[in-house]
Design an enzyme around this catalytic site. Structure first.
Site, PDB file in Angstrom:
ATOM      1  N   GLY A  18       2.430  38.961  24.378  1.00  0.00           N
ATOM      2  CA  GLY A  18       3.686  39.132  23.858  1.00  0.00           C
ATOM      3  C   GLY A  18       3.438  38.788  22.257  1.00  0.00           C
ATOM      4  N   ARG A  86      -8.815  43.474  35.907  1.00  0.00           N
ATOM      5  CA  ARG A  86      -7.656  43.964  36.785  1.00  0.00           C
ATOM      6  C   ARG A  86      -6.810  45.009  35.992  1.00  0.00           C
ATOM      7  NH1 ARG A  86      -2.675  42.375  37.912  1.00  0.00           N
ATOM      8  NH2 ARG A  86      -2.005  42.423  40.082  1.00  0.00           N
ATOM      9  N   GLY A 123      -2.096  34.357  23.776  1.00  0.00           N
ATOM     10  CA  GLY A 123      -1.693  33.036  24.316  1.00  0.00           C
ATOM     11  C   GLY A 123      -2.893  32.894  25.409  1.00  0.00           C
ATOM     12  N   ASP A 124      -2.342  32.202  26.382  1.00  0.00           N
ATOM     13  CA  ASP A 124      -3.093  31.799  27.380  1.00  0.00           C
ATOM     14  C   ASP A 124      -3.648  33.172  28.363  1.00  0.00           C
ATOM     15  OD1 ASP A 124      -0.084  31.722  28.432  1.00  0.00           O
ATOM     16  OD2 ASP A 124      -1.258  31.542  30.354  1.00  0.00           O
ATOM     17  N   GLY A 125      -2.595  34.078  28.501  1.00  0.00           N
ATOM     18  CA  GLY A 125      -3.325  35.282  29.081  1.00  0.00           C
ATOM     19  C   GLY A 125      -4.295  36.122  28.236  1.00  0.00           C
ATOM     20  N   THR A 146       2.041  32.197  20.267  1.00  0.00           N
ATOM     21  CA  THR A 146       3.161  32.341  21.046  1.00  0.00           C
ATOM     22  C   THR A 146       4.603  31.546  20.610  1.00  0.00           C
ATOM     23  OG1 THR A 146       3.852  31.687  23.265  1.00  0.00           O
ATOM     24  CG2 THR A 146       2.253  30.429  22.487  1.00  0.00           C
ATOM     25  N   ILE A 147       5.371  32.293  20.910  1.00  0.00           N
ATOM     26  CA  ILE A 147       6.937  31.728  20.580  1.00  0.00           C
ATOM     27  C   ILE A 147       7.050  30.702  21.528  1.00  0.00           C
ATOM     28  CG2 ILE A 147       7.680  33.834  19.420  1.00  0.00           C
ATOM     29  CD1 ILE A 147       9.483  33.684  22.164  1.00  0.00           C
ATOM     30  N   ASP A 148       6.380  30.574  22.522  1.00  0.00           N
ATOM     31  CA  ASP A 148       6.618  29.315  23.988  1.00  0.00           C
ATOM     32  C   ASP A 148       5.954  27.937  23.378  1.00  0.00           C
ATOM     33  OD1 ASP A 148       7.541  31.879  24.958  1.00  0.00           O
ATOM     34  OD2 ASP A 148       5.936  31.925  26.264  1.00  0.00           O
ATOM     35  N   ASP A 150       3.419  27.011  24.324  1.00  0.00           N
ATOM     36  CA  ASP A 150       2.633  26.268  25.536  1.00  0.00           C
ATOM     37  C   ASP A 150       1.220  26.336  25.523  1.00  0.00           C
ATOM     38  OD1 ASP A 150       2.664  28.978  25.726  1.00  0.00           O
ATOM     39  OD2 ASP A 150       3.483  28.987  27.704  1.00  0.00           O
ATOM     40  N   MET A 190      14.149  31.849  25.827  1.00  0.00           N
ATOM     41  CA  MET A 190      12.982  32.409  26.279  1.00  0.00           C
ATOM     42  C   MET A 190      12.022  31.128  26.365  1.00  0.00           C
ATOM     43  SD  MET A 190      11.623  36.011  24.897  1.00  0.00           S
ATOM     44  CE  MET A 190      11.817  37.588  25.517  1.00  0.00           C
ATOM     45  N   ARG A 192       9.212  30.872  28.790  1.00  0.00           N
ATOM     46  CA  ARG A 192       8.468  30.883  30.437  1.00  0.00           C
ATOM     47  C   ARG A 192       8.577  29.541  30.981  1.00  0.00           C
ATOM     48  NH1 ARG A 192       2.482  32.978  30.337  1.00  0.00           N
ATOM     49  NH2 ARG A 192       2.314  31.520  28.811  1.00  0.00           N
ATOM     50  N   GLU A 243      14.968  30.196  30.167  1.00  0.00           N
ATOM     51  CA  GLU A 243      14.842  31.124  31.210  1.00  0.00           C
ATOM     52  C   GLU A 243      14.167  30.716  32.176  1.00  0.00           C
ATOM     53  OE1 GLU A 243      12.598  34.380  29.641  1.00  0.00           O
ATOM     54  OE2 GLU A 243      10.640  33.142  29.214  1.00  0.00           O
ATOM     55  N   HIS A 293      14.534  39.417  23.482  1.00  0.00           N
ATOM     56  CA  HIS A 293      13.237  39.656  22.433  1.00  0.00           C
ATOM     57  C   HIS A 293      13.927  39.642  20.909  1.00  0.00           C
ATOM     58  CE1 HIS A 293      12.006  41.312  26.279  1.00  0.00           C
ATOM     59  NE2 HIS A 293      10.854  40.945  25.832  1.00  0.00           N
ATOM     60  N   GLN A 295      14.276  36.769  19.694  1.00  0.00           N
ATOM     61  CA  GLN A 295      13.276  35.501  19.345  1.00  0.00           C
ATOM     62  C   GLN A 295      12.089  35.770  19.091  1.00  0.00           C
ATOM     63  OE1 GLN A 295      14.649  32.569  22.510  1.00  0.00           O
ATOM     64  NE2 GLN A 295      15.025  34.561  23.343  1.00  0.00           N
ATOM     65  N   ARG A 296      11.676  37.044  19.299  1.00  0.00           N
ATOM     66  CA  ARG A 296      10.106  37.352  19.056  1.00  0.00           C
ATOM     67  C   ARG A 296       9.981  38.196  17.528  1.00  0.00           C
ATOM     68  NH1 ARG A 296       7.498  38.850  24.551  1.00  0.00           N
ATOM     69  NH2 ARG A 296       7.170  40.738  23.645  1.00  0.00           N
TER      70      ARG A 296
HETATM   71  O1  F6P Z   1       5.178  34.580  25.963  1.00  0.00           O
HETATM   72  C1  F6P Z   1       6.430  34.963  25.080  1.00  0.00           C
HETATM   73  C2  F6P Z   1       7.471  35.639  25.933  1.00  0.00           C
HETATM   74  O2  F6P Z   1       8.450  36.288  25.009  1.00  0.00           O
HETATM   75  C3  F6P Z   1       8.100  34.633  27.041  1.00  0.00           C
HETATM   76  O3  F6P Z   1       8.934  33.670  26.359  1.00  0.00           O
HETATM   77  C4  F6P Z   1       8.921  35.702  27.865  1.00  0.00           C
HETATM   78  O4  F6P Z   1       9.059  34.998  29.025  1.00  0.00           O
HETATM   79  C5  F6P Z   1       7.887  36.794  27.838  1.00  0.00           C
HETATM   80  O5  F6P Z   1       7.042  36.765  26.796  1.00  0.00           O
HETATM   81  C6  F6P Z   1       8.657  38.022  28.053  1.00  0.00           C
HETATM   82  O6  F6P Z   1       7.765  39.275  28.164  1.00  0.00           O
HETATM   83  P1  F6P Z   1       8.020  40.505  27.829  1.00  0.00           P
HETATM   84  O7  F6P Z   1       7.860  40.970  26.579  1.00  0.00           O
HETATM   85  O8  F6P Z   1       7.069  41.412  29.057  1.00  0.00           O
HETATM   86  O9  F6P Z   1       9.339  40.956  28.467  1.00  0.00           O
END
Ligand code: F6P
Length: 369
Positions: A18, A86, A123-125, A146-148, A150, A190, A192, A243, A293, A295-296
């Site tokens: 993200g 994958r 981020g972690d992914g 990451t905005i999270d 985390d 948001m 996660r 969320e 979104h 927030q992003r």
């Molecule tokens: O990890 C960032 C984030 O914005 C999370 O806060 C949120 O759960 C997720 O990505 C939303 O993902 P997508 O952009 O796939 O809807």
């Protein structure tokens, strides 16, 4: 020759997962410093790991990264559903995605393009994906975003402060209309499984109730808070809910499952559930808002610009030192680094003894428990 000792001429840079404000600030500093200080060529990899899988990359020069510091998003694009081990290659007759391990293709494209190392911003992914590339002998330097907020082993990630600021602006606006209409307003943020964003924004906006995933809530406690405020003459209540928040003994609300994504669960919808329950139990008027979104997006705040530049600068120092397979982190105000494998696939949650939680309680913020 080992990757540690081989001469570095060309690096690739990708942004994965993200997006968040500050990615362009990293791309800018990495590209400029690589070219002007290390004499390297820089290749922009498009749309995160998808660019490596599909061989979509282009050279980045100084002009390409001019004027992007203040711009949100990422000039390289990103994806959060392109995991080389994958990768969704189609669908079966029932519409279910079919997956293939396409890491060989990635390794081939990296070699074809002559990339000696990759700076992976994510981020972690993304770091899980990077760890898989490392296993195949590709040299990687990680940069956390990451905005999270985390990611393990780093006190802060860029993007977080901007998201907090944006969320606070929205909460402030909802505060005034809550007050005019004497309503219980529930605002979903948001984050996660981590409550950092909601905790910081909720505190900064003076929310009366802050619900985070780390502290499962009791809806009766939340209703009691709304009624008690009402009795005291405070005729509205502002609730900030993550969320990922969940009731005691209950489950998170899932908005959708993105099967192609390495982290397929997308949370969302808890605010509507709470809104209905609170209205039913208290007979107060309620409304729910999901910030989503917004927030992003947008320009990074100044602290995120500087943080992103510090991370990018450190990443280039790691490239110069041939210090591969590490991710830059911030610990105690200093940039340092830890192995990418130590952050891959992990999440840094809010500890329930975090001082911010005690502070929230001291100003009568209801944490739902
Ligand atoms: O990890 C960032 C984030 O914005 C999370 O806060 C949120 O759960 C997720 O990505 C939303 O993902 P997508 O952009 O796939 O809807």
């Amino acid at each position: 020759m080992s990757v540690k000792r081989k001469q570095i001429r060309k690096i690739g840079i990708l942004t994965g997962g993200g997006d968040c404000p500050g990615l362009n600030a990293v791309i800018r500093v990495v590209t400029k410093a690589a070219i002007t200080q290390l004499g390297l060529e820089v290749i922009g990899i498009e749309d995160g790991f998808l660019g490596l899988i599909r061989n979509r990359m282009h050279p980045l020069g100084l002009d390409d990264v001019s004027n992007i510091l203040t711009v949100g998003g990422t000039i390289l694009g990103t994806s959060n559903d392109a995991d080389p081990i994958r990768f969704a290659v189609g669908r079966d007759e029932h519409g279910k995605p079919l997956f293939e391990n396409v890491t060989d293709r990635v390794v081939e494209h990296v070699a074809d393009r002559g990339l000696d190392a990759i700076v992976a911003v994510g981020g972690d992914g993304t770091m899980t994906g990077a760890a898989n590339l490392i296993e195949r002998g590709i040299a990687v330097v990680g940069v956390p975003k990451t905005i999270d907020n985390d990611l393990m082993h780093t006190d802060i990630t860029f993007g977080f402060s901007t998201a907090v600021q944006t969320a606070v602006e929205c909460l402030d606006r909802i505060h005034t209309t809550a007050s005019s209409h004497h309503r219980v307003m529930i605002v979903e943020l948001m984050g996660r499984n981590a409550g950092w964003l909601t905790l910081h924004a909720g505190l900064a906006a003076g929310a009366d109730v802050v619900l985070i995933p780390e502290i499962p809530y009791d809806v009766d406690v939340v209703c009691e808070k709304c009624l008690e405020r009402s009795k005291r003459g405070k005729r509205f209540t502002l609730i900030a809910v993550s969320e990922g928040a969940m009731p005691k003994g209950g489950k998170q609300v899932v908005d959708r499952v993105v099967h192609e994504s390495p982290d397929p669960i997308r949370l969302g919808g808890i605010s509507a559930v709470l809104s209905r329950e609170i209205a039913q139990k208290t007979h107060l008027e309620t409304r729910a808002t999901i910030l989503g979104h917004v927030q992003r997006g947008g320009a990074p705040v100044a602290t995120d610009r500087v943080l992103a530049m510090r991370f990018g600068h450190k990443a280039i120092q790691l490239v110069a030192m041939h210090e591969w397979n590490n991710i830059v982190v911030m610990q105690g105000g200093e940039t340092t680094f830890v192995p990418i494998t130590s952050v891959a696939g992990q999440q840094r949650l809010v500890p329930i003894d975090d001082p911010l939680i005690a502070m929230a309680r001291s100003v009568e913020t209801c944490m739902g428990d």
